[in-house]
Design an enzyme around this catalytic site. Sequence first.
Site, PDB file in Angstrom:
ATOM      1  N   LYS A   1      61.358 -14.913  -6.759  1.00 47.24           N
ATOM      2  CA  LYS A   1      60.860 -15.525  -7.901  1.00 47.24           C
ATOM      3  C   LYS A   1      59.690 -14.698  -8.538  1.00 47.24           C
ATOM      4  CE  LYS A   1      59.703 -20.063  -9.815  1.00 47.24           C
ATOM      5  NZ  LYS A   1      59.988 -21.374  -9.645  1.00 47.24           N
TER       6      LYS A   1
ATOM      7  N   GLY B   1      63.618 -20.003 -15.483  1.00 51.72           N
ATOM      8  CA  GLY B   1      63.069 -21.155 -15.861  1.00 51.72           C
ATOM      9  C   GLY B   1      61.891 -20.875 -16.691  1.00 51.72           C
ATOM     10  N   GLY B   2      60.995 -21.937 -17.013  1.00 53.04           N
ATOM     11  CA  GLY B   2      59.708 -21.680 -17.853  1.00 53.04           C
ATOM     12  C   GLY B   2      58.712 -21.017 -17.035  1.00 53.04           C
ATOM     13  N   GLU B   3      58.709 -20.776 -15.967  1.00 49.58           N
ATOM     14  CA  GLU B   3      57.770 -20.329 -15.078  1.00 49.58           C
ATOM     15  C   GLU B   3      58.051 -18.742 -14.593  1.00 49.58           C
ATOM     16  OE1 GLU B   3      57.121 -23.651 -12.524  1.00 49.58           O
ATOM     17  OE2 GLU B   3      55.219 -23.855 -13.220  1.00 49.58           O
ATOM     18  N   GLY B   4      59.475 -18.526 -14.257  1.00 48.88           N
ATOM     19  CA  GLY B   4      59.670 -17.298 -13.564  1.00 48.88           C
ATOM     20  C   GLY B   4      61.356 -16.928 -13.730  1.00 48.88           C
TER      21      GLY B   4
ATOM     22  N   ASP C   1      57.293 -33.266  -9.271  1.00 52.78           N
ATOM     23  CA  ASP C   1      58.109 -33.016 -10.381  1.00 52.78           C
ATOM     24  C   ASP C   1      59.580 -33.211 -10.102  1.00 52.78           C
ATOM     25  OD1 ASP C   1      59.409 -32.238 -12.957  1.00 52.78           O
ATOM     26  OD2 ASP C   1      59.193 -30.225 -12.490  1.00 52.78           O
TER      27      ASP C   1
ATOM     28  N   GLY D   1      68.638 -16.394 -12.123  1.00 50.37           N
ATOM     29  CA  GLY D   1      68.179 -17.878 -12.437  1.00 50.37           C
ATOM     30  C   GLY D   1      66.893 -17.588 -13.528  1.00 50.37           C
TER      31      GLY D   1
END
Length: 250
Positions: free
Chosen positions: A39, A22-25, A139, A20
């Site tokens: 992560k 995402g925007g953070e990791g 969130d 996976g």
Amino acid sequence: MTAPVLLCGSTHFPIADRIGRGGEGEIYAAADGTGRAAKVYLTPDAAREAKVRDIIARSLGAACSNVTFPLEIVRTADGRFAGFTMRRVMGHQPIHELIATGSRREHFPKADYRFIVHVALNVARIVANVHAAGVVIGDINSAGFLVAQNGTVTLIDADSFQIGMHRCRVGMPEFTPPEIQGMPFGAIDRTIDHDAFGLAVILFQLLALGRHPYAGVVRGRPVPLEQAIVQGRFAYSLLRTVGATPPPAR
Ligand SMILES: Nc1ncnc2c1ncn2[C@@H]1O[C@H](COP(=O)(O)OP(=O)(O)OP(=O)(O)O)[C@@H](O)[C@H]1O
Ligand SMILES: [Mg+2]
């Protein structure tokens, strides 16, 4: 990008595929058969490290088994903070694939209304469990709840939650209540009532064929969701007239 070399404690944390992003990791599966994932942050700064350490110290992973809370710190080969381990979720789809009727037929071909209600209850239970542990999600969104074919639900992205003094810095407008629409998420304290709004949106979408509760049409034009939320235009209301009608059937 080549897979990073990671340490967990003093031992090597062997990683398999990237599962996976995402925007953070980036998320990597563990190759050691322990059912974990790691992560790895794109920007592993001191604030993230302090938050992850606080989550681990609170043993939230043990308190909420259906939430992938950080379990252990992972570091780069030279000892710098890189991210954390968590339970790996297998055989799942994000809940938006169940919400949208087209993808529902593809990804959950056997899903009947009983299944939908079962999943809705599981989602609500998870949110209640997180709140009972003294944590606010912040969130809430339809990518965070992962659904298995048997209806089991797991909530991911737990490092973004509001925990103690560590704020939740992100959010999506369509799951955000009117009183904090447009505010900078990193500068406000979120509450369980804010979570309740996001939960209600997801439950409505699940139970009402993917419709957002604030989707509506005024004089033939769709109203942007953020605006409809701020103006309280719940077009499906049986009690109030809100100056909007539900969008036409698809
Ligand atoms: N524990 C897990 N097990 C299996 N897959 C996972 C797990 N955690 C995350 N993923 C996968 O990786 C993706 C990105 O994870 P996550 O949302 O935690 O990353 P992020 O960088 O924080 O993203 P965002 O910018 O949306 O906050 C998820 O959408 C999911 O597909
Ligand atoms: Mg995140």
